[in-house]
Design a protein around this motif. Structure first.
Motif, short mmCIF file in Angstrom:
data_model
loop_
_atom_site.label_atom_id
_atom_site.label_comp_id
_atom_site.label_asym_id
_atom_site.label_seq_id
_atom_site.Cartn_x
_atom_site.Cartn_y
_atom_site.Cartn_z
N ASN A 64 0.85 -1.19 0.00
CA ASN A 64 0.00 0.00 0.00
C ASN A 64 0.89 1.24 0.00
OD1 ASN A 64 -1.72 2.11 0.56
ND2 ASN A 64 -2.94 0.93 2.02
N PRO A 65 0.76 2.11 -1.01
CA PRO A 65 1.63 3.28 -1.07
C PRO A 65 1.46 4.21 0.13
CG PRO A 65 -0.17 3.47 -2.65
CD PRO A 65 -0.17 2.06 -2.14
N LEU A 66 0.30 4.15 0.83
CA LEU A 66 0.11 5.00 1.98
C LEU A 66 1.04 4.65 3.12
CD1 LEU A 66 -3.78 5.28 2.09
CD2 LEU A 66 -2.16 6.99 1.31
N LEU A 67 1.65 3.48 3.08
CA LEU A 67 2.55 3.06 4.15
C LEU A 67 3.99 3.49 3.91
CD1 LEU A 67 1.19 -0.57 4.73
CD2 LEU A 67 0.55 1.55 5.90
N TYR A 76 -1.13 11.73 4.23
CA TYR A 76 -1.33 12.55 3.04
C TYR A 76 0.01 12.70 2.31
CZ TYR A 76 0.71 16.31 5.87
OH TYR A 76 1.55 17.07 6.66
N PRO A 77 -0.02 12.90 0.99
CA PRO A 77 1.22 13.02 0.22
C PRO A 77 1.97 14.30 0.59
CG PRO A 77 -0.65 12.56 -1.22
CD PRO A 77 -1.20 12.91 0.12
N LYS A 78 3.27 14.18 0.78
CA LYS A 78 4.07 15.36 1.11
C LYS A 78 4.02 16.41 0.01
CE LYS A 78 7.39 12.96 4.10
NZ LYS A 78 8.81 12.55 4.28
N GLU A 79 3.78 15.97 -1.21
CA GLU A 79 3.80 16.89 -2.35
C GLU A 79 2.72 17.96 -2.28
OE1 GLU A 79 2.19 15.48 -6.21
OE2 GLU A 79 1.98 13.54 -5.20
N ILE A 80 1.65 17.74 -1.49
CA ILE A 80 0.57 18.72 -1.45
C ILE A 80 0.83 19.81 -0.41
CG2 ILE A 80 -1.10 16.95 -2.12
CD1 ILE A 80 -2.24 17.17 0.76
N GLU A 81 1.90 19.69 0.36
CA GLU A 81 2.12 20.62 1.47
C GLU A 81 3.21 21.64 1.14
OE1 GLU A 81 2.60 20.77 6.32
OE2 GLU A 81 2.79 18.84 5.29
N SER A 82 2.76 22.81 0.67
CA SER A 82 3.68 23.95 0.58
C SER A 82 3.80 24.61 1.94
CB SER A 82 3.17 24.97 -0.44
OG SER A 82 3.09 24.40 -1.74
N GLY A 83 2.74 24.46 2.73
CA GLY A 83 2.72 25.01 4.08
C GLY A 83 1.44 24.64 4.78
N ARG A 84 1.32 25.04 6.04
CA ARG A 84 0.08 24.85 6.79
C ARG A 84 -0.14 26.04 7.68
NH1 ARG A 84 0.25 19.77 10.67
NH2 ARG A 84 0.94 18.72 8.77
N GLN A 85 -1.40 26.30 8.03
CA GLN A 85 -1.73 27.46 8.84
C GLN A 85 -3.02 27.21 9.63
OE1 GLN A 85 -2.21 30.53 5.91
NE2 GLN A 85 -4.16 29.77 5.17
N ILE A 86 -3.17 27.98 10.70
CA ILE A 86 -4.43 27.96 11.44
C ILE A 86 -5.50 28.54 10.54
CG2 ILE A 86 -5.64 28.87 13.45
CD1 ILE A 86 -2.99 28.87 14.93
N SER A 87 -6.66 27.92 10.54
CA SER A 87 -7.71 28.31 9.60
C SER A 87 -9.06 28.37 10.29
CB SER A 87 -7.76 27.30 8.44
OG SER A 87 -8.84 27.56 7.57
N SER A 116 -7.60 8.93 -1.22
CA SER A 116 -6.58 8.15 -0.51
C SER A 116 -6.46 8.61 0.94
CB SER A 116 -5.23 8.26 -1.22
OG SER A 116 -4.65 9.55 -1.05
N ILE A 117 -6.63 9.92 1.17
CA ILE A 117 -6.60 10.44 2.54
C ILE A 117 -7.76 9.88 3.35
CG2 ILE A 117 -6.94 12.54 3.91
CD1 ILE A 117 -5.29 14.02 1.73
#
Length: 346
Positions: free
Chosen positions: A39-42, A61-72, A203-204
């Motif tokens: 399983n690629p999720l592993l 979640y894939p690292k590729e989607i994270e340019s950053g994170r913030q309180i929302s 997938s998430i």
């Protein structure tokens, strides 16, 4: 006499048998790897773990989607003014973005995943959302999940609701841009295609795990009263008819019934000819019971528009819905800042 062959010693025989067995197991193992890939999720080198310790859930979640994170903060239909705090994991590309209002920014957020915990029961919030924007329900990892979508002109949002426990709900949101409509993004190298975005979200959702099992709450049935175009025609403006609704079992069934009434008829009920004279957007502000008298206060929207017949129908719907309960003998209805005598006048 013929010469007898020397017998094979037992240790050598067992060693040979063990070697053959090892080769056989190796072949089976290789075949299994070919037929059932991991399983690629592993794979930790491509995926990150989001772990909400307080909420008791996690996902990858894939690292590729994270340019950053913030309180929302997110708004939830139909009460868009109520903001729910949480976290947003977002992906940006170096392409100018201009909103529909005309505000322009040097970068574009083409994908954003929001994670929120809404302090409302799953059944309650999903009924409201379904009534406001529609949606559908499925099962994810043994739990019900309600999903809905809003959007226009190539950008929008998916909502995913899952029960966390009997009093709170997980909300995952997916803000997207569709390069098939917003064609300026088709040639952007780092843009995550809309089709791929949807695959990532699925997938998430598939990777969600919970610290405790979900036990669905007990249910009860209440009646709500609507007008009907399919019944025998009558000059009685207050003629209303019951339909049954299933709600979470509660010590305040009258309030639950009123909330169901204010949601209006479902699509199935509308097809059967039921309608409500109470305007959409009407909200229950308070419901108190004393000495058999139920005192109801609604917002001003509840009495907007309509003539005397419509006002009579609204009061009849409310009264009949509440009088089904043996502890209620009479009903007083008013809107905010008005007395019962001043309310629901044409």
């Amino acid at each position: 006499m013929d010469k007898l062959e020397k017998p094979i010693s037992l240790p050598w025989f067992l060693a040979a048998l063990a070697a053959l067995f090892g080769i056989f197991v190796s072949l089976i193992w290789q075949a299994g790897r070919t037929q059932a890939p991991e399983n690629p999720l592993l794979k930790g080198d491509k995926y990150s773990l989001y772990n909400d310790v307080a909420g008791g859930f996690s996902f990858r979640y894939p690292k590729e989607i994270e340019s950053g994170r913030q309180i929302s903060q997110e708004v939830v239909p139909p009460q868009y003014e109520a903001k729910v705090p949480g976290i947003s994991i977002y992906h940006e590309i170096p392409v100018e973005y201009c909103s529909l209002k005309g505000d322009c920014f040097p970068t574009t957020t083409d994908f954003a995943l929001g994670i929120y915990t809404v302090p409302r029961p799953y059944d309650s919030i999903t009924k409201d959302v379904r009534g406001a924007i529609g949606g559908d329900e499925t099962i994810v990892n043994g739990r019900p999940m309600f999903f809905a979508q809003i959007g226009a002109e190539g950008e929008g949002m998916f909502y995913y609701f899952l029960p966390l426990d009997q009093s709170s709900t997980i909300l995952l949101t997916h803000r997207y841009k569709d390069e098939q409509i917003l064609i300026k993004y088709k040639q952007a190298k780092e843009f995550i295609p809309f089709v791929k975005q949807k695959d990532i979200v699925q997938s998430i959702l598939a990777s969600l795990t919970f610290a405790s099992e979900y036990n669905p709450p007990a249910k009860m049935t209440v009646k709500v009263f609507f007008g009907s175009s399919q019944r025998v025609p009558t000059l009685d403006c207050g003629a209303v008819y019951p339909v049954e609704r299933e709600v979470i079992k509660t010590i305040a069934p009258a309030r639950a019934a009123m909330e169901e009434l204010l949601r209006g008829p479902t699509e199935k009920e509308k097809e059967a000819g039921y309608f409500s004279a109470i305007p959409p957007g009407s909200r229950l502000l308070s419901l108190n019971l004393k000495d058999g008298v139920a005192t109801v206060i609604l917002n001003d929207i509840a009495q907007s528009g309509g003539g005397s017949c419509s006002m009579e129908a609204r009061l009849s719907q409310i009264r009949q819905t509440l009088l089904q309960f043996p502890t209620i003998k009479s009903v007083q209805v008013s809107t905010e800042m008005r007395t019962p005598q001043e309310s629901f006048q044409p």
